[in-house]
Scaffold this motif. Sequence first.
Motif, PDB file in Angstrom:
ATOM      1  N   VAL A   3       0.827  -1.208   0.000  1.00 39.50           N
ATOM      2  CA  VAL A   3       0.000   0.000   0.000  1.00 39.50           C
ATOM      3  C   VAL A   3       0.858   1.254   0.000  1.00 39.50           C
ATOM      4  CG1 VAL A   3      -1.723   1.264   1.300  1.00 39.50           C
ATOM      5  CG2 VAL A   3      -1.832  -1.199   1.182  1.00 39.50           C
ATOM      6  N   GLU A   4       1.954   1.208   0.757  1.00 38.36           N
ATOM      7  CA  GLU A   4       2.781   2.408   0.922  1.00 38.36           C
ATOM      8  C   GLU A   4       3.344   2.919  -0.401  1.00 38.36           C
ATOM      9  OE1 GLU A   4       2.788   0.008   4.555  1.00 38.36           O
ATOM     10  OE2 GLU A   4       3.165  -0.346   2.475  1.00 38.36           O
ATOM     11  N   GLY A 155     -11.772  -1.267  -7.724  1.00 38.08           N
ATOM     12  CA  GLY A 155     -12.169  -2.649  -7.454  1.00 38.08           C
ATOM     13  C   GLY A 155     -12.963  -3.189  -8.634  1.00 38.08           C
ATOM     14  N   ILE A 156     -12.722  -4.435  -8.995  1.00 40.53           N
ATOM     15  CA  ILE A 156     -13.416  -5.022 -10.146  1.00 40.53           C
ATOM     16  C   ILE A 156     -14.062  -6.356  -9.772  1.00 40.53           C
ATOM     17  CG2 ILE A 156     -13.163  -5.912 -12.502  1.00 40.53           C
ATOM     18  CD1 ILE A 156     -10.868  -4.033 -12.963  1.00 40.53           C
ATOM     19  N   LEU A 194      -7.915  -4.056  -7.230  1.00 39.18           N
ATOM     20  CA  LEU A 194      -8.311  -5.304  -6.580  1.00 39.18           C
ATOM     21  C   LEU A 194      -9.383  -5.966  -7.428  1.00 39.18           C
ATOM     22  CD1 LEU A 194      -6.900  -5.646  -3.801  1.00 39.18           C
ATOM     23  CD2 LEU A 194      -7.380  -3.244  -4.175  1.00 39.18           C
ATOM     24  N   ILE A 195      -9.202  -7.259  -7.687  1.00 42.21           N
ATOM     25  CA  ILE A 195     -10.157  -7.980  -8.539  1.00 42.21           C
ATOM     26  C   ILE A 195     -10.620  -9.237  -7.823  1.00 42.21           C
ATOM     27  CG2 ILE A 195     -10.488  -9.015 -10.817  1.00 42.21           C
ATOM     28  CD1 ILE A 195      -8.001  -7.577 -11.749  1.00 42.21           C
ATOM     29  N   ALA A 396     -11.933  -0.893  -0.149  1.00 42.14           N
ATOM     30  CA  ALA A 396     -12.018  -0.435   1.246  1.00 42.14           C
ATOM     31  C   ALA A 396     -11.362  -1.456   2.173  1.00 42.14           C
ATOM     32  CB  ALA A 396     -13.473  -0.208   1.634  1.00 42.14           C
ATOM     33  N   SER A 397     -11.622  -2.735   1.908  1.00 45.18           N
ATOM     34  CA  SER A 397     -11.050  -3.787   2.745  1.00 45.18           C
ATOM     35  C   SER A 397      -9.531  -3.766   2.664  1.00 45.18           C
ATOM     36  CB  SER A 397     -11.534  -5.156   2.293  1.00 45.18           C
ATOM     37  OG  SER A 397     -12.908  -5.154   2.150  1.00 45.18           O
ATOM     38  N   HIS A 398      -9.044  -3.490   1.489  1.00 46.89           N
ATOM     39  CA  HIS A 398      -7.596  -3.446   1.276  1.00 46.89           C
ATOM     40  C   HIS A 398      -6.982  -2.236   1.999  1.00 46.89           C
ATOM     41  CE1 HIS A 398      -3.782  -3.716  -0.829  1.00 46.89           C
ATOM     42  NE2 HIS A 398      -3.906  -2.450  -1.149  1.00 46.89           N
ATOM     43  N   LEU A 399      -7.625  -1.095   1.871  1.00 45.63           N
ATOM     44  CA  LEU A 399      -7.073   0.124   2.469  1.00 45.63           C
ATOM     45  C   LEU A 399      -7.083   0.069   3.988  1.00 45.63           C
ATOM     46  CD1 LEU A 399      -8.661   3.007   0.350  1.00 45.63           C
ATOM     47  CD2 LEU A 399      -6.443   1.922   0.061  1.00 45.63           C
ATOM     48  N   PHE A 400      -8.184  -0.419   4.508  1.00 47.02           N
ATOM     49  CA  PHE A 400      -8.342  -0.361   5.975  1.00 47.02           C
ATOM     50  C   PHE A 400      -8.183  -1.721   6.635  1.00 47.02           C
ATOM     51  CE2 PHE A 400     -11.082   2.939   4.105  1.00 47.02           C
ATOM     52  CZ  PHE A 400     -10.329   4.018   4.508  1.00 47.02           C
ATOM     53  N   LYS A 401      -7.905  -2.719   5.837  1.00 49.82           N
ATOM     54  CA  LYS A 401      -7.757  -4.067   6.376  1.00 49.82           C
ATOM     55  C   LYS A 401      -8.933  -4.453   7.257  1.00 49.82           C
ATOM     56  CE  LYS A 401      -2.934  -4.672   5.863  1.00 49.82           C
ATOM     57  NZ  LYS A 401      -2.278  -5.826   5.473  1.00 49.82           N
TER      58      LYS A 401
END
Length: 406
Positions: A3-4, A155-156, A194-195, A396-401
């Motif tokens: 992410v960074e 996201g896809i 993200l797919i 969102a899940s990826h960004l905020f885990k």
Amino acid sequence: MRVEEKSGMNLLRKGNKDLIKELNRSLVIDMVRLQGNLTRTEIAKKTGLGLSTITNIIDELIKDNLVSEIGTGDSRGGRKPVLLKFNGDYGVIVGLKIEKQQIKMCLANLEGKILHKDHFTYVLKEKNQLSGVIIEKLESFIEQNVCASKVVGIGIATPGYVDQESNEVVYSPILKVDHGDLKPIGEHFNVPLLIDNDANVFALAEKWIGLGREYRNFIGVTVGAGVGAGIVIDNMLFQGTFGGAGELGHITIHQGDRLCYCGQRGCLELYASDAYLVNEAKRMVSIGVPTLLESLTPITPESVVTAAQRGDTYAQELLVKQGENLAIGIKNMVHLFNPEAVILGGEGLREEEFLLKGIKKELAVHFFVKHPRKLQFHTTEMGEDVWLIGACALVASHLFKVPIYK
Ligand SMILES: [Zn+2]
């Protein structure tokens, strides 16, 4: 994907200098984001962190505009505590749903609220054109509606199965794509991409802002051109080794029977998808069954529904049978995973009377029926937006885990 390394992410997940500080920060963001309207003291209690740590983190999040103060809560004597709210408008997520002939797209805030929606049809003349087509349309869609720098990820949702590591559609019979490379989309916009397949995305949407919020363990089932399932265990999407878990459409329900495009025989999809309705309806007409379908050509899933709603008992029975077949597959999953609930969605859910009659009849009997805690069955309340919301949930899940998605 780290992410960074991506632009726009630095404020969301700051620095590597102090890992613990970053973890605490993520924990606090996640709590404010998912539970909302909390005070600093409540967050301290819920996270088990000290009040001074929380106060420092919150001050920083307010400064970064990720959290804001929204008035005061109930006082138990003394000063009224200040409530905190996640700033969902901090960034914009792009959600895409790839279908056979069209692509739907949306811009949503970080809380899954769709701000803008659009769609376009496409025809691919050559292999590997999909990314290019999407980039072109997406560019003008973003430009017309938001400042591009606000976009924090794409996201896809796609049919078929996806390799989570390479972000490729490995195989999709519906899209007729082998190894469809979508990576260029993320590279072009310089944001995380993200797919995931439709069924997983469906389950994620339900877990994020839908009926799935109520359940720790549930199965999201989709029916339409295909049949699929997204499995949520302990608030997390269970993906399997490479993202293929929940391939409900290809479990065998009739040994040695009809041949499926996947190479196996007797797959559930042959008995529960849209193609099942159309093939059975055509077969009835061809053998002279006195059904309204005779006059509703060309026969489509929609014409079967129309006939059923006009009182044609053959069409009604066909939909009930489709529901029963689908429920046989669902029951197999119930026995394997013992979920609290099943949530059904998909374009195959055109009418609920007859299809659900078949499903409910079959689901009424299973191994766990004697347990006081009954299996819950729902249909999605998000309509067609569920896919776009789920595609945004991937980001969102990826960004905020979010705990659901590692
Ligand atoms: Zn199959």
